[in-house]
Each structure stands twice: as C-alpha cells, then as structure tokens.
Design a protein around this motif. Structure first.
Motif, PDB file in Angstrom:
ATOM      1  N   ASP A  97       0.882  -1.220  -0.156  1.00 40.80           N
ATOM      2  CA  ASP A  97      -0.093  -0.023  -0.020  1.00 40.80           C
ATOM      3  C   ASP A  97       0.736   1.212   0.011  1.00 40.80           C
ATOM      4  OD1 ASP A  97      -1.962  -1.793   0.093  1.00 40.80           O
ATOM      5  OD2 ASP A  97      -2.778  -1.311   1.954  1.00 40.80           O
ATOM      6  N   LEU A  98       1.828   1.255   0.541  1.00 37.76           N
ATOM      7  CA  LEU A  98       2.849   2.373   0.798  1.00 37.76           C
ATOM      8  C   LEU A  98       3.513   2.511  -0.660  1.00 37.76           C
ATOM      9  CD1 LEU A  98       4.394   1.791   4.102  1.00 37.76           C
ATOM     10  CD2 LEU A  98       2.860   3.534   3.686  1.00 37.76           C
ATOM     11  N   VAL A  99       3.920   1.633  -1.310  1.00 30.23           N
ATOM     12  CA  VAL A  99       4.531   1.576  -2.591  1.00 30.23           C
ATOM     13  C   VAL A  99       3.400   2.167  -3.642  1.00 30.23           C
ATOM     14  CG1 VAL A  99       5.681   0.516  -4.405  1.00 30.23           C
ATOM     15  CG2 VAL A  99       6.322   0.007  -1.951  1.00 30.23           C
ATOM     16  N   ILE A 100       2.200   1.728  -3.626  1.00 26.97           N
ATOM     17  CA  ILE A 100       1.252   2.025  -4.121  1.00 26.97           C
ATOM     18  C   ILE A 100       1.083   3.762  -4.127  1.00 26.97           C
ATOM     19  CG2 ILE A 100      -1.220   1.699  -5.052  1.00 26.97           C
ATOM     20  CD1 ILE A 100      -0.833  -0.947  -4.604  1.00 26.97           C
ATOM     21  N   TRP A 101       0.708   3.893  -2.949  1.00 27.84           N
ATOM     22  CA  TRP A 101       0.474   5.440  -2.783  1.00 27.84           C
ATOM     23  C   TRP A 101       1.533   6.414  -2.876  1.00 27.84           C
ATOM     24  CZ3 TRP A 101      -4.382   6.949  -1.562  1.00 27.84           C
ATOM     25  CH2 TRP A 101      -4.547   8.065  -1.192  1.00 27.84           C
ATOM     26  N   GLY A 102       2.862   5.874  -2.673  1.00 24.81           N
ATOM     27  CA  GLY A 102       3.984   6.625  -2.900  1.00 24.81           C
ATOM     28  C   GLY A 102       4.280   7.046  -4.366  1.00 24.81           C
ATOM     29  N   SER A 103       3.605   6.235  -5.270  1.00 23.49           N
ATOM     30  CA  SER A 103       3.836   6.454  -6.559  1.00 23.49           C
ATOM     31  C   SER A 103       3.194   7.699  -7.058  1.00 23.49           C
ATOM     32  CB  SER A 103       3.339   5.486  -7.478  1.00 23.49           C
ATOM     33  OG  SER A 103       1.800   5.226  -7.367  1.00 23.49           O
ATOM     34  N   ARG A 104       2.123   8.168  -6.331  1.00 24.18           N
ATOM     35  CA  ARG A 104       1.635   9.278  -6.639  1.00 24.18           C
ATOM     36  C   ARG A 104       2.372  10.725  -6.412  1.00 24.18           C
ATOM     37  NH1 ARG A 104      -2.308  10.656  -3.325  1.00 24.18           N
ATOM     38  NH2 ARG A 104      -3.942  11.593  -4.872  1.00 24.18           N
ATOM     39  N   VAL A 105       2.966  10.716  -5.305  1.00 25.12           N
ATOM     40  CA  VAL A 105       3.901  11.809  -5.054  1.00 25.12           C
ATOM     41  C   VAL A 105       5.295  11.682  -5.862  1.00 25.12           C
ATOM     42  CG1 VAL A 105       5.479  12.996  -3.206  1.00 25.12           C
ATOM     43  CG2 VAL A 105       3.016  11.981  -2.722  1.00 25.12           C
ATOM     44  N   SER A 106       5.971  10.466  -6.044  1.00 24.69           N
ATOM     45  CA  SER A 106       7.062  10.562  -6.734  1.00 24.69           C
ATOM     46  C   SER A 106       6.779  10.828  -8.096  1.00 24.69           C
ATOM     47  CB  SER A 106       7.608   8.950  -6.641  1.00 24.69           C
ATOM     48  OG  SER A 106       7.837   8.766  -5.322  1.00 24.69           O
ATOM     49  N   LEU A 107       5.921  10.433  -8.870  1.00 29.61           N
ATOM     50  CA  LEU A 107       5.350  10.455 -10.211  1.00 29.61           C
ATOM     51  C   LEU A 107       5.158  12.028 -10.373  1.00 29.61           C
ATOM     52  CD1 LEU A 107       3.605   7.561 -11.508  1.00 29.61           C
ATOM     53  CD2 LEU A 107       6.107   8.089 -11.927  1.00 29.61           C
ATOM     54  N   THR A 108       4.356  12.628  -9.546  1.00 35.08           N
ATOM     55  CA  THR A 108       3.922  13.941  -9.683  1.00 35.08           C
ATOM     56  C   THR A 108       5.048  14.992  -9.566  1.00 35.08           C
ATOM     57  OG1 THR A 108       1.752  13.602  -8.742  1.00 35.08           O
ATOM     58  CG2 THR A 108       2.544  15.593  -8.543  1.00 35.08           C
ATOM     59  N   VAL A 109       5.948  14.892  -8.658  1.00 39.77           N
ATOM     60  CA  VAL A 109       7.169  15.435  -8.371  1.00 39.77           C
ATOM     61  C   VAL A 109       8.131  15.419  -9.435  1.00 39.77           C
ATOM     62  CG1 VAL A 109       9.260  15.670  -7.154  1.00 39.77           C
ATOM     63  CG2 VAL A 109       7.136  15.530  -6.002  1.00 39.77           C
ATOM     64  N   GLY A 110       8.173  14.083 -10.059  1.00 41.63           N
ATOM     65  CA  GLY A 110       9.188  13.925 -11.251  1.00 41.63           C
ATOM     66  C   GLY A 110       8.482  14.801 -12.472  1.00 41.63           C
ATOM     67  N   GLY A 264      11.019   8.304   0.678  1.00 38.76           N
ATOM     68  CA  GLY A 264      10.420   8.532   2.006  1.00 38.76           C
ATOM     69  C   GLY A 264      10.431   7.081   2.609  1.00 38.76           C
ATOM     70  N   ILE A 265       9.704   6.294   2.071  1.00 43.13           N
ATOM     71  CA  ILE A 265       9.814   5.005   2.539  1.00 43.13           C
ATOM     72  C   ILE A 265      11.033   4.367   2.750  1.00 43.13           C
ATOM     73  CG2 ILE A 265       9.172   2.546   1.956  1.00 43.13           C
ATOM     74  CD1 ILE A 265       6.885   3.784   0.187  1.00 43.13           C
ATOM     75  N   LEU A 266      12.100   4.557   1.831  1.00 43.86           N
ATOM     76  CA  LEU A 266      13.549   4.215   2.276  1.00 43.86           C
ATOM     77  C   LEU A 266      14.152   4.801   3.156  1.00 43.86           C
ATOM     78  CD1 LEU A 266      14.882   4.017  -1.480  1.00 43.86           C
ATOM     79  CD2 LEU A 266      14.358   1.921  -0.039  1.00 43.86           C
ATOM     80  N   GLU A 267      13.911   6.205   3.498  1.00 40.92           N
ATOM     81  CA  GLU A 267      14.169   6.891   4.670  1.00 40.92           C
ATOM     82  C   GLU A 267      13.723   6.321   5.846  1.00 40.92           C
ATOM     83  OE1 GLU A 267      14.589  10.431   7.487  1.00 40.92           O
ATOM     84  OE2 GLU A 267      12.723   9.621   6.335  1.00 40.92           O
ATOM     85  N   SER A 268      12.378   5.947   5.824  1.00 43.03           N
ATOM     86  CA  SER A 268      11.805   5.326   7.082  1.00 43.03           C
ATOM     87  C   SER A 268      12.476   4.134   7.198  1.00 43.03           C
ATOM     88  CB  SER A 268      10.389   5.134   6.853  1.00 43.03           C
ATOM     89  OG  SER A 268       9.900   6.420   6.644  1.00 43.03           O
TER      90      SER A 268
END
Length: 316
Positions: A97-110, A264-268
């Motif tokens: 779930d974290l990876v799926i949700w994190g794709s929104r921020v990572s792709l948007t920022v990219g 952020g997941i990797l940092e956590s």
C-alpha cells in the motif's frame, strides 16, 4: 408562377492552415509508426503507462486510513505473506500500500520538476542561441551572460545545491519541485542552444528576418517548433533524473515529511534499522519501483531520440 429554386451557397474556401495541420497529423503518424519499431521503447512506454494508471487509481486501491500509524492493519515487520504480499513496516502498515500510494507523489514531483527544468532550460537556451547568432553587440552580451550562468550551474554539485535549497526553503512538495527544477536545467539549456544555432542558420529563418520578423516571432514560430522534438526527448530523460533526485532528497531527510513517497519509504526503513536487521522487504520494493520507473523513462527517451535523429535511425 413557379418559385425559383433557392441557389446553393458556394462552398467555403479551404482554410490556409489546413495543409499545415494535415502535415502535422502525417508527421505524428510517421513518428508513432517509427517509434513502434523500437521494442525497448514500446516496453518502456507500456511500463510507464501501467505505473501512471496505478498512481491514478491509488485512492481506489488503498484506504488512506490504513496508511496512518494509528490505524495500521498489521503487526510491525511482518514478512511477506498472504495477507501482506510485501510485508509490513515498523508501524504495521502494508509495504504494498505504501509503494502504491507513494507512486502518486514520486511521479507528480518527477513530472512537475521536469516541467520547471525543461521550461527554464528551453527559455535560456533559445534566448542565448538566438541573440548570440543575430542580436548584435547587445545580443551577444546577453548570450554570453546566459552562457556563463549556465556554466556556473553546471559546475555546481547538483545534489548539494538541491539539498541546500530544500533545507533553506519551507519544507514541502513544492519546495522539492523547485529545488530539483532549478538544479537540472543547464543540460537542457546547452542542448537547446546548440539546436537553436543550427535552426537559425537555415534559409527560411533568414527570409523571415528579412521580411521584418522580430525576435519574438522568429523564436516562437520558427525556432521553437523545430527544436520541440529534441526538447521532448530530453524531457523523457529528465523525468527519470527528477524522480531519482526526489527519492534521494527524501532519503536524506529533506523531503516533505507529511507525504508518502518512494524515497520517504527508504528513509523510514533506514531510520527503523531495516538495513542492519536484514528486513529486506522494507527496502527492496520502493527501490525496485524507483529503478523500474527510471528505466521506463530512459527507454522511452532513447527510443524517441533514435526516431528523431536520422543518424541514430540509420545505425539501428
């Protein structure tokens, strides 16, 4: 008396822009056919579209309440299993779930950071190339100033500058976008300037200037359309760079702490001691997602570059 038949109105004359639109459609069809011949580019495009669809449908696949630390559905550091295919983090949240949700921020920022970078680099490159070629003494001075500014940004360490900007500005997603966009534009500026100088030397540009076309007219209507294919190929390559930069900033702890991203997941995971504890399922999925997206954009960019450049097309 019989009524005279109503005369049919004459057909409307064809629009003078119709041939240009028809040529653009034919060029796009030719571009799509040529791109389809590149298997690696097609694979990258399919993977990219799949990731974009996953990011858009993330609110339908993941309950945002399950991503909070107070309503975690599982126990801490559960290994991958039937309930949690990728395991859980130190709070009991599903890594999938974290990876799926994190794709929104990572792709948007990219994407947004690339728009900022490409826009700035294209503006600087076209201005420096145009005025350096035809601007007279004042134009050459302006071109020289822009080139020195570009060189100054080129020699600066990109990551260090991005970290400094992200640390000075208020923390947030917008700050990360600005920090990345303001640090990766010089390569685009150099590329666009070289293409602008090549276009400026063509006869139709000289005729446009002889007929009274000003600087803005020449840059917008003659130079920009001819360099757009190169800018598009550069954009696809820069998106991968921007996503990796965002992940790096988040991993270093200068990202937005209120959002979930792959970095952020990797940092956590690092803060939770997953590396030393051997909790591989906390680190590999977000890192693999970053690598796959970067690879997909790189494959698309290389395929576009090969389609646009006839010399690369001949070498294929």
């Amino acid at each position: 008396m019989t009524a005279e038949p109503a005369s049919t109105p004459p057909p409307a004359p064809p629009s003078p822009r119709a041939p240009a639109r028809r040529r653009r459609r034919e060029a796009l069809r030719d571009l799509a056919r040529e791109y389809a011949r590149h298997r690696a580019g097609v694979v990258g495009l399919v993977g990219l579209l799949a990731m974009v669809v996953l990011a858009l449908t993330a609110p339908l696949l993941v309950d945002p309440a399950d991503l909070t630390v107070t309503r975690a559905p599982g126990a801490a550091f559960e290994p991958p299993g039937a309930r949690f295919p990728l395991g859980t983090d130190d709070y009991g949240r599903s890594i999938l779930d974290l990876v799926i949700w994190g794709s929104r921020v990572s792709l948007t920022v990219g994407f947004l950071a690339t728009v900022v970078s490409v826009s700035l680099g294209t503006l600087v490159g076209i201005t420096a190339g145009h005025f350096g070629a035809t601007g007279g003494t004042a134009g050459r001075i302006l071109s020289s100033i822009l080139l020195r500014l570009t060189d100054w940004f080129l020699v600066l360490p990109t990551l260090v500058l991005a970290v400094a900007l992200a640390a000075v500005l208020p923390r947030g997603t917008g700050t990360i976008i600005i920090a990345i966009g303001l640090t990766v534009w010089p390569a685009t500026a150099r590329l666009v300037r070289a293409q602008t100088l090549a276009v400026e030397a063509r006869p139709y540009v000289e005729r446009a200037r002889a007929l009274g076309g000003g600087h803005a007219h020449v840059m917008l209507w003659h130079v920009l359309p001819n360099i757009m294919p190169v800018v598009l190929a550069q954009t696809t390559l820069l998106v991968a760079t921007s996503i990796i930069a965002e992940s790096t900033l988040a991993f270093l702890g200068v990202g937005d702490p209120t959002t979930i991203s792959w970095g952020g997941i990797l940092e956590s995971a690092r803060n939770a001691g997953a590396i030393s504890s051997g909790i591989w399922w906390y680190m590999i999925p977000p890192g693999l997602a970053i690598a796959l997206v970067a690879l997909a954009f790189t494959l698309c960019g290389r395929a576009l570059e090969a389609v646009i450049d006839p010399r690369l097309r001949e070498q294929r």
